[in-house]
Design an enzyme around this catalytic site. Sequence first.
Site, mmCIF file in Angstrom:
data_model
loop_
_atom_site.group_PDB
_atom_site.id
_atom_site.type_symbol
_atom_site.label_atom_id
_atom_site.label_comp_id
_atom_site.label_asym_id
_atom_site.label_seq_id
_atom_site.Cartn_x
_atom_site.Cartn_y
_atom_site.Cartn_z
ATOM 1 N N ARG A 8 -6.638 -2.698 11.415
ATOM 2 C CA ARG A 8 -5.689 -1.776 12.053
ATOM 3 C C ARG A 8 -5.450 -0.607 11.108
ATOM 4 O O ARG A 8 -5.022 -0.790 9.977
ATOM 5 C CB ARG A 8 -4.369 -2.466 12.376
ATOM 6 C CG ARG A 8 -3.538 -1.679 13.410
ATOM 7 C CD ARG A 8 -2.138 -2.227 13.588
ATOM 8 N NE ARG A 8 -1.348 -2.004 12.398
ATOM 9 C CZ ARG A 8 -0.570 -2.925 11.823
ATOM 10 N NH1 ARG A 8 -0.474 -4.131 12.327
ATOM 11 N NH2 ARG A 8 0.088 -2.644 10.725
ATOM 12 N N GLU B 295 -2.374 3.663 5.974
ATOM 13 C CA GLU B 295 -3.221 2.671 5.313
ATOM 14 C C GLU B 295 -4.147 2.051 6.336
ATOM 15 O O GLU B 295 -3.958 2.193 7.547
ATOM 16 C CB GLU B 295 -2.376 1.566 4.660
ATOM 17 C CG GLU B 295 -1.617 0.716 5.656
ATOM 18 C CD GLU B 295 -1.217 -0.662 5.114
ATOM 19 O OE1 GLU B 295 -1.698 -1.073 4.059
ATOM 20 O OE2 GLU B 295 -0.407 -1.321 5.805
ATOM 21 N N ASN C 262 -5.486 -1.649 7.354
ATOM 22 C CA ASN C 262 -5.315 -3.089 7.127
ATOM 23 C C ASN C 262 -6.610 -3.817 7.453
ATOM 24 O O ASN C 262 -7.135 -3.676 8.566
ATOM 25 C CB ASN C 262 -4.214 -3.637 8.038
ATOM 26 C CG ASN C 262 -2.878 -2.972 7.763
ATOM 27 O OD1 ASN C 262 -2.216 -3.295 6.796
ATOM 28 N ND2 ASN C 262 -2.497 -2.016 8.604
ATOM 29 N N SER D 135 -1.534 -7.458 12.168
ATOM 30 C CA SER D 135 -0.660 -8.183 13.092
ATOM 31 C C SER D 135 -0.344 -7.382 14.350
ATOM 32 O O SER D 135 -0.638 -6.192 14.446
ATOM 33 C CB SER D 135 0.638 -8.562 12.379
ATOM 34 O OG SER D 135 1.266 -7.401 11.916
ATOM 35 N N LYS E 150 -4.989 -0.589 -1.409
ATOM 36 C CA LYS E 150 -4.508 0.794 -1.497
ATOM 37 C C LYS E 150 -5.245 1.565 -2.579
ATOM 38 O O LYS E 150 -5.477 2.767 -2.461
ATOM 39 C CB LYS E 150 -2.998 0.790 -1.699
ATOM 40 C CG LYS E 150 -2.312 0.246 -0.445
ATOM 41 C CD LYS E 150 -0.852 0.024 -0.564
ATOM 42 C CE LYS E 150 -0.246 -0.332 0.784
ATOM 43 N NZ LYS E 150 -0.612 -1.678 1.295
ATOM 44 N N LYS F 299 2.961 3.307 -4.475
ATOM 45 C CA LYS F 299 2.572 2.045 -3.821
ATOM 46 C C LYS F 299 1.862 1.099 -4.773
ATOM 47 O O LYS F 299 0.863 1.477 -5.393
ATOM 48 C CB LYS F 299 1.627 2.337 -2.655
ATOM 49 C CG LYS F 299 2.225 3.171 -1.547
ATOM 50 C CD LYS F 299 1.274 3.215 -0.358
ATOM 51 C CE LYS F 299 1.867 3.986 0.794
ATOM 52 N NZ LYS F 299 1.032 3.903 1.995
ATOM 53 N N GLU G 133 0.526 -5.962 0.352
ATOM 54 C CA GLU G 133 0.534 -5.845 1.807
ATOM 55 C C GLU G 133 1.780 -6.531 2.331
ATOM 56 O O GLU G 133 2.336 -7.400 1.667
ATOM 57 C CB GLU G 133 -0.694 -6.570 2.398
ATOM 58 C CG GLU G 133 -2.027 -6.028 1.955
ATOM 59 C CD GLU G 133 -2.283 -4.628 2.451
ATOM 60 O OE1 GLU G 133 -1.814 -4.295 3.550
ATOM 61 O OE2 GLU G 133 -2.934 -3.862 1.738
ATOM 62 N N GLY G 134 2.171 -6.167 3.516
ATOM 63 C CA GLY G 134 3.226 -6.928 4.180
ATOM 64 C C GLY G 134 4.569 -6.246 4.224
ATOM 65 O O GLY G 134 5.532 -6.793 4.759
ATOM 66 N N ARG H 55 4.922 1.399 16.062
ATOM 67 C CA ARG H 55 6.192 0.905 15.522
ATOM 68 C C ARG H 55 7.112 2.102 15.322
ATOM 69 O O ARG H 55 6.717 3.105 14.740
ATOM 70 C CB ARG H 55 5.961 0.188 14.187
ATOM 71 C CG ARG H 55 5.351 -1.194 14.370
ATOM 72 C CD ARG H 55 4.838 -1.749 13.078
ATOM 73 N NE ARG H 55 3.800 -0.907 12.526
ATOM 74 C CZ ARG H 55 3.273 -1.051 11.317
ATOM 75 N NH1 ARG H 55 3.701 -2.008 10.525
ATOM 76 N NH2 ARG H 55 2.330 -0.243 10.889
HETATM 77 P P1 ADP Z 1 2.201 -2.264 3.642
HETATM 78 O O1 ADP Z 1 0.851 -2.710 3.278
HETATM 79 O O2 ADP Z 1 3.271 -2.933 2.884
HETATM 80 O O3 ADP Z 1 2.405 -2.280 5.146
HETATM 81 P P2 ADP Z 1 2.180 0.623 3.902
HETATM 82 O O4 ADP Z 1 1.363 1.525 3.098
HETATM 83 O O5 ADP Z 1 1.759 0.441 5.320
HETATM 84 O O6 ADP Z 1 2.282 -0.768 3.143
HETATM 85 O O7 ADP Z 1 3.688 1.119 3.863
HETATM 86 C C1 ADP Z 1 4.734 0.453 4.519
HETATM 87 C C2 ADP Z 1 5.536 1.433 5.358
HETATM 88 O O8 ADP Z 1 6.046 2.470 4.526
HETATM 89 C C3 ADP Z 1 4.729 2.138 6.417
HETATM 90 O O9 ADP Z 1 4.648 1.369 7.597
HETATM 91 C C4 ADP Z 1 5.490 3.434 6.601
HETATM 92 O O10 ADP Z 1 6.608 3.231 7.450
HETATM 93 C C5 ADP Z 1 6.003 3.717 5.192
HETATM 94 N N1 ADP Z 1 5.046 4.607 4.485
HETATM 95 C C6 ADP Z 1 3.975 4.231 3.764
HETATM 96 N N2 ADP Z 1 3.317 5.292 3.266
HETATM 97 C C7 ADP Z 1 3.990 6.375 3.661
HETATM 98 C C8 ADP Z 1 3.805 7.783 3.461
HETATM 99 N N3 ADP Z 1 2.813 8.267 2.735
HETATM 100 N N4 ADP Z 1 4.709 8.612 4.026
HETATM 101 C C9 ADP Z 1 5.743 8.143 4.754
HETATM 102 N N5 ADP Z 1 5.964 6.839 4.973
HETATM 103 C C10 ADP Z 1 5.112 5.948 4.437
HETATM 104 MG MG MG Z 2 1.429 -1.151 6.500
#
Ligand code: ADP
Ligand code: MG
Length: 567
Positions: free
Chosen positions: A225, A241, A243, A248, A402, A456, A460-461, A543
Amino acid sequence: MGVIHSSPLSLSPFTTAIRITGSSVFPCTSKANPERVINSPFNHTNNICLPNLLKPTKKFGSFSHLSHISTCLGSKTVPFKCFGKVREMETQEGIFQKTLIDFHGIDEELIQKMVYDALVWCSLHGLVVGDKSVQRSGKVPGVGLVHAPFALLPMAFPESHWNLACEVAPIFNELIDRVSLDGKFLQEALSRTKKVDAFTSGLLDIHSKMLEINKKEEIRLGLHRSDYMLDEKTKLLLQIELNTISSSFAGLSCRVSELHRSLLNYYGEHIGLDPRRIPGNASVDKFAEALAKACTEYNRPRALVMVVVQPEERNMYDQHWLCAELKDRYPFNLLYKIDEEGEILPDGTLLVGGKEISVVYFRAGYAPTDYPSEAEWRARLLMEQSSAVKCPSISYQLAGTKKIQQELAKPNMLERFLDNKEDIAKLRKCFAGLWSLEDSDIIKKAIERPDLFVMKPQREGGGNNIYNDDVRTNLVRLQKEGTQEDAAYILMQRIFPAVSLTFLVREGICHKDHAVSELGVYGAYLRNKEKVIVNEQCGYLVRTKVSSSNEGGVAAGFAVLDSIYLN
Ligand code: ADP
Ligand code: MG
């Protein structure tokens, strides 16, 4: 207690661990349910009032006052005055169909009726999750169900960006496959991280062992995803990102699209929205189909799909939908319960409880907490060594980290893995700014303007990222300490999506708030040696979260499930 269970058909409530060395496999936190985030914005007292109500005291929870309305209200009795409008705005690309549906005029009573109908719909159609207030709801299906949190109406989204997100899905699938084959690249790119991050190091150790024995994964299955936000200022669809493990909500997201379509079928005319503008969403069918095709390629009709899950999972119905889809559509064998050791036969066959496993589908194994002891690592190694199809393999999982995302955003990196220049240009357009912490210019900028960055770790999660002043504090600390710990993180440009007023429904309560949305596009990839059997976009997830929240976990209480309305 960890759980691994095996069934192409169903997730058993009673499954217990595969014991590799007497310990259990994969317990702990849920990807969709990180325990650490507890300050739900929905818990605030002002969040329980009806939208637009003058007296913000009535809860939306009981609905006794609505019972006479039932689900079949006639337009005669309702003072419809509203109308969902899609605003337009100017951009570099000309007129840009706006991402906001204007709800300001929607009649309050109508909203109440829609919420009521939506809640009934969720209950009747399995758009449900475990209720955290019920102790056994993460363990025993059918106990403590509550509707999944949802947005009452779909998010308006420009069709051109939707098309782009669909177009790049198979290209990202292919990219992951190519990257996964370059073991040296994965090891090198993650070598600094390995020194400071025990979890990534554990994954890399398994990967090294596979390289040492020259292990070839002939059948490769990815259920991915790719998540995006539409940056308001630049109007660019930027990837958050990709996945590659435990992607999920394929089981629930398609149902949210159905819910919205159902609401618009009934109320659409009154609010000026057309149900046909919600794109089809076959996420669960497509994922089930890809899993089934992987079994077909494995070509041992009696072998089972094994689903590796966490011992407590309130998002279990999302997983059950996928397993149910497999069960209904594909005649595979079924193993409901296992409490046996896993072993590998000399020819590579993976046996669990004496039953052959064709596909190991991981809905756990992406977080350090899934490996509380060496036993879980040994179990993962055992599965990796076997000839079963792994979804994902260790190299697919690493390709989705990442750090690798950041490496692939470097100049000329995509060219190393992909041939088609147009494909490369399309992917690159989706990349936000990504940097390693070795880049001193960027560190300086991020310390000056931490609000423009997200820091970051390799996790994950949800719930792991660092935002705003914490970015500065952590960067300054890392600079002072001068250790290698900086290699545990990447820096990313912060994306700012458009904020819109949205009706968010959680635990039977409707709440109007400013919200932003994130689009996830599912992709499936299946390959057997040189033959690509599946490479396609597989539906989507939206979401929507209150705009004051940095992270967007659905189960954590910040986000709700949503769908899109093309304009
Ligand atoms: P995870 O693997 O924990 O899901 P993500 O990279 O998807 O990590 O980040 C989690 C959440 O943080 C995302 O679903 C988004 O809402 C927010 N987020 C992540 N990166 C960004 C970004 N560059 N700008 C704005 N919001 C972000
Ligand atoms: Mg995410």
